[in-house]
Design a protein around this motif. Structure first.
Motif, PDB file in Angstrom:
ATOM      1  N   HIS A  75      82.040  89.915 -42.537  1.00 15.18           N
ATOM      2  CA  HIS A  75      82.188  88.773 -43.443  1.00 15.18           C
ATOM      3  C   HIS A  75      82.756  87.589 -42.695  1.00 15.18           C
ATOM      4  N   LEU A  76      82.271  86.403 -43.028  1.00 15.07           N
ATOM      5  CA  LEU A  76      82.779  85.191 -42.399  1.00 15.07           C
ATOM      6  C   LEU A  76      83.892  84.590 -43.257  1.00 15.07           C
ATOM      7  N   SER A  91      85.141  83.777 -48.316  1.00 15.22           N
ATOM      8  CA  SER A  91      84.508  84.842 -47.542  1.00 15.22           C
ATOM      9  C   SER A  91      82.997  84.896 -47.840  1.00 15.22           C
ATOM     10  N   PHE A  92      82.192  84.800 -46.785  1.00 14.11           N
ATOM     11  CA  PHE A  92      80.730  84.761 -46.941  1.00 14.11           C
ATOM     12  C   PHE A  92      80.075  85.979 -46.305  1.00 14.11           C
ATOM     13  N   SER A  93      79.086  86.538 -46.999  1.00 20.49           N
ATOM     14  CA  SER A  93      78.240  87.536 -46.326  1.00 20.49           C
ATOM     15  C   SER A  93      76.840  86.927 -46.176  1.00 20.49           C
ATOM     16  N   PHE A  94      76.130  87.349 -45.135  1.00 23.31           N
ATOM     17  CA  PHE A  94      74.825  86.736 -44.837  1.00 23.31           C
ATOM     18  C   PHE A  94      73.681  87.731 -44.991  1.00 23.31           C
ATOM     19  N   HIS A  95      72.575  87.229 -45.541  1.00 22.10           N
ATOM     20  CA  HIS A  95      71.362  88.049 -45.670  1.00 22.10           C
ATOM     21  C   HIS A  95      70.243  87.323 -44.955  1.00 22.10           C
ATOM     22  N   PHE A  96      69.645  87.987 -43.976  1.00 23.21           N
ATOM     23  CA  PHE A  96      68.626  87.339 -43.158  1.00 23.21           C
ATOM     24  C   PHE A  96      67.245  87.809 -43.562  1.00 23.21           C
ATOM     25  N   ARG A  97      66.319  86.857 -43.716  1.00 19.35           N
ATOM     26  CA  ARG A  97      64.946  87.247 -44.030  1.00 19.35           C
ATOM     27  C   ARG A  97      64.010  86.518 -43.087  1.00 19.35           C
ATOM     28  N   GLY A  98      63.395  87.269 -42.187  1.00 23.41           N
ATOM     29  CA  GLY A  98      62.459  86.653 -41.243  1.00 23.41           C
ATOM     30  C   GLY A  98      61.103  86.475 -41.892  1.00 23.41           C
ATOM     31  N   THR A  99      60.870  85.298 -42.459  1.00 26.15           N
ATOM     32  CA  THR A  99      59.584  85.084 -43.147  1.00 26.15           C
ATOM     33  C   THR A  99      58.769  83.964 -42.530  1.00 26.15           C
ATOM     34  N   GLY A 100      59.372  83.135 -41.670  1.00 28.52           N
ATOM     35  CA  GLY A 100      58.630  81.984 -41.155  1.00 28.52           C
ATOM     36  C   GLY A 100      57.876  82.302 -39.886  1.00 28.52           C
ATOM     37  N   TYR A 101      57.076  83.370 -39.929  1.00 30.79           N
ATOM     38  CA  TYR A 101      56.328  83.779 -38.744  1.00 30.79           C
ATOM     39  C   TYR A 101      54.849  83.797 -39.085  1.00 30.79           C
ATOM     40  N   ASP A 102      54.000  83.363 -38.151  1.00 32.91           N
ATOM     41  CA  ASP A 102      52.577  83.580 -38.398  1.00 32.91           C
ATOM     42  C   ASP A 102      52.257  85.044 -38.084  1.00 32.91           C
ATOM     43  N   GLU A 103      51.042  85.435 -38.392  1.00 32.28           N
ATOM     44  CA  GLU A 103      50.720  86.857 -38.273  1.00 32.28           C
ATOM     45  C   GLU A 103      50.829  87.350 -36.828  1.00 32.28           C
ATOM     46  N   LYS A 104      50.455  86.483 -35.888  1.00 34.42           N
ATOM     47  CA  LYS A 104      50.525  86.870 -34.474  1.00 34.42           C
ATOM     48  C   LYS A 104      51.960  87.246 -34.097  1.00 34.42           C
ATOM     49  N   GLY A 139      83.140  86.936 -52.308  1.00 26.89           N
ATOM     50  CA  GLY A 139      81.906  87.218 -53.036  1.00 26.89           C
ATOM     51  C   GLY A 139      80.818  86.172 -52.849  1.00 26.89           C
ATOM     52  N   PHE A 140      80.967  85.310 -51.799  1.00 23.44           N
ATOM     53  CA  PHE A 140      79.890  84.354 -51.525  1.00 23.44           C
ATOM     54  C   PHE A 140      78.806  85.021 -50.693  1.00 23.44           C
ATOM     55  N   SER A 141      77.575  84.728 -51.061  1.00 27.70           N
ATOM     56  CA  SER A 141      76.468  85.369 -50.363  1.00 27.70           C
ATOM     57  C   SER A 141      75.469  84.293 -49.954  1.00 27.70           C
ATOM     58  N   VAL A 142      75.059  84.308 -48.685  1.00 32.35           N
ATOM     59  CA  VAL A 142      74.190  83.253 -48.153  1.00 32.35           C
ATOM     60  C   VAL A 142      72.844  83.853 -47.758  1.00 32.35           C
ATOM     61  N   MET A 143      71.767  83.251 -48.256  1.00 28.58           N
ATOM     62  CA  MET A 143      70.421  83.738 -47.967  1.00 28.58           C
ATOM     63  C   MET A 143      69.810  82.859 -46.873  1.00 28.58           C
ATOM     64  N   ILE A 144      69.405  83.471 -45.765  1.00 29.84           N
ATOM     65  CA  ILE A 144      68.899  82.727 -44.618  1.00 29.84           C
ATOM     66  C   ILE A 144      67.418  83.014 -44.405  1.00 29.84           C
ATOM     67  N   LYS A 145      66.632  81.962 -44.249  1.00 26.22           N
ATOM     68  CA  LYS A 145      65.230  82.145 -43.827  1.00 26.22           C
ATOM     69  C   LYS A 145      65.154  81.923 -42.328  1.00 26.22           C
ATOM     70  N   GLU A 146      64.552  82.873 -41.620  1.00 23.33           N
ATOM     71  CA  GLU A 146      64.396  82.708 -40.172  1.00 23.33           C
ATOM     72  C   GLU A 146      62.936  82.415 -39.856  1.00 23.33           C
ATOM     73  N   SER A 147      62.727  81.494 -38.919  1.00 26.47           N
ATOM     74  CA  SER A 147      61.363  81.167 -38.506  1.00 26.47           C
ATOM     75  C   SER A 147      61.287  81.181 -36.985  1.00 26.47           C
ATOM     76  N   CYS A 148      60.117  81.546 -36.487  1.00 25.06           N
ATOM     77  CA  CYS A 148      59.940  81.556 -35.049  1.00 25.06           C
ATOM     78  C   CYS A 148      58.473  81.297 -34.769  1.00 25.06           C
ATOM     79  N   ASP A 149      58.206  80.428 -33.810  1.00 23.66           N
ATOM     80  CA  ASP A 149      56.816  80.070 -33.587  1.00 23.66           C
ATOM     81  C   ASP A 149      56.597  79.631 -32.149  1.00 23.66           C
ATOM     82  N   GLY A 150      55.430  79.962 -31.608  1.00 19.49           N
ATOM     83  CA  GLY A 150      55.059  79.491 -30.274  1.00 19.49           C
ATOM     84  C   GLY A 150      54.529  78.071 -30.355  1.00 19.49           C
TER      85      GLY A 150
END
Length: 457
Positions: A177-178, A188-201, A79-90
């Motif tokens: 599950h990991l 046991s971990f489940s992962f939730h990915f949120r791609g928020t670290g992106y500029d508008e481009k 029942g462990f749940s991990v929240m991930i912030k993803e970022s990508c930038d030029g």
């Protein structure tokens, strides 16, 4: 370090070996004849290995968090749940200044992730308990690099090719599950990915939308620029990754045999295949930068009294800009910059800067309008900058809708000369979408791209 772990069910198309270090990001792609040698283009970690490593780095914090919640003794293993912030930038110009390495494009892209929180839902519990929350979500220290590539972020084909395997691993992990030993017990971990670290481009690139200058002004709603300038405040978030995929299919197949104009209006500017899921949100850092760029222009217009002139000449505009730069440099020691950056934006968006500009504005009425505009902006800004607005600035959060309405009224009356039928992308988001995002996510600032940007440096 390497840690033994396993996935249940095993990840689709991903090797089960745990001892994998830095790999060639193009492994698995056949080498093609291209401008640059393929084995020098990109390096990455396998996504699951990187996550395991990051979790093991947090092992003490997780165990401590369990202890504080009185859960350390119970056999709390699932029942462990991990929240991930993803970022990508030029990264612009990263050319080798001298030296004879392989010929690679002088642009680069970094993709990274941050573990934002770990929570656990005990057996028979209703509510999940957060046992770890990243205290500095925008620090380069919490932001783990996953993939580095010599690619121009505008080169859609290469970018999708390089990020493809990473996205495949990510979607495999969503279904699985990991199992990993933390504090001596396999959990046991489940992962939730949120791609928020992106500029508008980057968001537009990944979600298949037209470029930033498009008449479809927003990555969160279907509004056109004209609609957004007419009605500045009342819009709700309607776009999503799945929605964009459906619209791309319509764009591709044109099922109603419409003309290109009708079709484009039907799909609201989705004209390429979305290849990576991003979270419909607003990036706090680029919001700051975008709005500061706009205020910098407003300041020039006010110095030149554009509200009562038609089409000023280039020379006139240049002289207003020179006057503004000179004033800011003399009184605030703020040097002009070629491209607006976060630090300049922070200093420019201040009551002090507004007062200095007012010294150059002839009419008392315009000075009042300018000061009120900046005052309202400074009331709004902490709300989307704060890591936790409900704690850090509850009053400004409560007044946000009121302030944004007043700000919009000012733009459409006193500053009508600039916002007649047009508005900038980030002003639209700032005025229309902030309360809804905060209600949904609790924060905008915590999910910003800032950590990734400072790590780029």
């Amino acid at each position: 370090g390497y840690y033994p772990f396993e996935w249940q069910p095993a990840l689709r198309n991903v090797s089960e070996s745990c001892h994998v270090g830095i790999i060639n990001g193009l492994s698995g792609w056949a080498s093609s004849v291209d401008d640059s040698p393929a084995d020098t283009i990109t390096r990455r970690f396998r996504y699951d290995v990187a996550l395991v490593s990051a979790l093991k780095d947090l092992e003490e914090d997780i165990v401590e968090g369990l202890r504080q919640c009185g859960l350390e003794d119970s056999a709390c293993t699932s029942g462990f749940s991990v929240m991930i912030k993803e970022s990508c930038d030029g990264m612009g110009d990263v050319s080798e200044k001298h030296g004879g390495g392989p010929a690679v494009p002088e642009k680069a892209v970094r993709f990274s992730f941050t573990i934002m929180s770990v929570s656990v839902l005990g057996d028979g519990e209703e509510e999940a308990v957060t046992i770890f929350r990243e205290p500095k979500p925008n620090s380069e220290l919490s932001c783990k690099p996953l993939c580095l590539m010599f690619v121009d972020e505008s080169d859609h084909e290469t970018l999708t090719a390089v990020l493809g395997p990473l996205i495949a691993e990510r979607s495999a992990m969503k279904q699985s599950h990991l199992l990993l030993s933390i504090g001596g017990l396999t959990r046991s971990f489940s992962f939730h990915f949120r791609g928020t670290g992106y500029d508008e481009k980057m968001v537009r690139e990944m979600e298949g939308l037209e470029a930033s200058g498009s008449t479809y002004v927003c990555t969160l709603c279907d509004s056109t620029r004209a609609q957004a300038s007419e009605n500045m405040v009342l819009h709700s978030i309607t776009r999503s990754h799945d929605d964009n995929l459906e619209r791309y299919e319509i764009w591709r197949t044109n099922p109603f045999s419409e003309s290109i104009e009708e079709l484009r209006d039907r799909v609201k500017g989705v004209s390429a295949k979305p290849f990576m899921e991003t979270q419909p949100t607003m990036d706090a850092l680029h919001c700051d930068i975008g709005n500061a760029t706009e205020f910098y222009k407003i300041f020039q217009d006010e110095i030149g009294e554009v509200f009562q002139k038609a089409n000023p000449t280039r020379e006139e505009r240049r002289s207003w800009r020179a006057a503004l730069d000179k004033q800011l440099r003399k009184k605030m020691k703020l040097k002009p910059v070629m491209r607006m950056n976060g630090n300049y934006a922070r200093r420019l968006m201040s009551q002090e800067a507004a007062d200095l500009v007012c010294e150059l504005v002839p009419s008392e009425e315009r000075r009042e309008a300018l000061k009120e505009l900046m005052g309202l902006y400074l009331q709004m800004k902490p709300v989307w900058r704060a890591t936790c607005p409900a704690k850090e600035c509850p009053d400004q959060l409560c007044r946000y809708s009121f302030n944004s309405q007043r700000f919009a009224d000012l733009l459409s009356t006193k500053f009508k000369y600039r916002y007649n039928g047009k508005i900038t992308n980030y002003l639209h988001k700032t005025l229309a979408h902030v309360p809804e995002i905060i209600e949904r996510d609790g924060s905008i600032g915590a999910w910003a791209s800032e950590g990734n940007e400072s790590a780029n440096k």
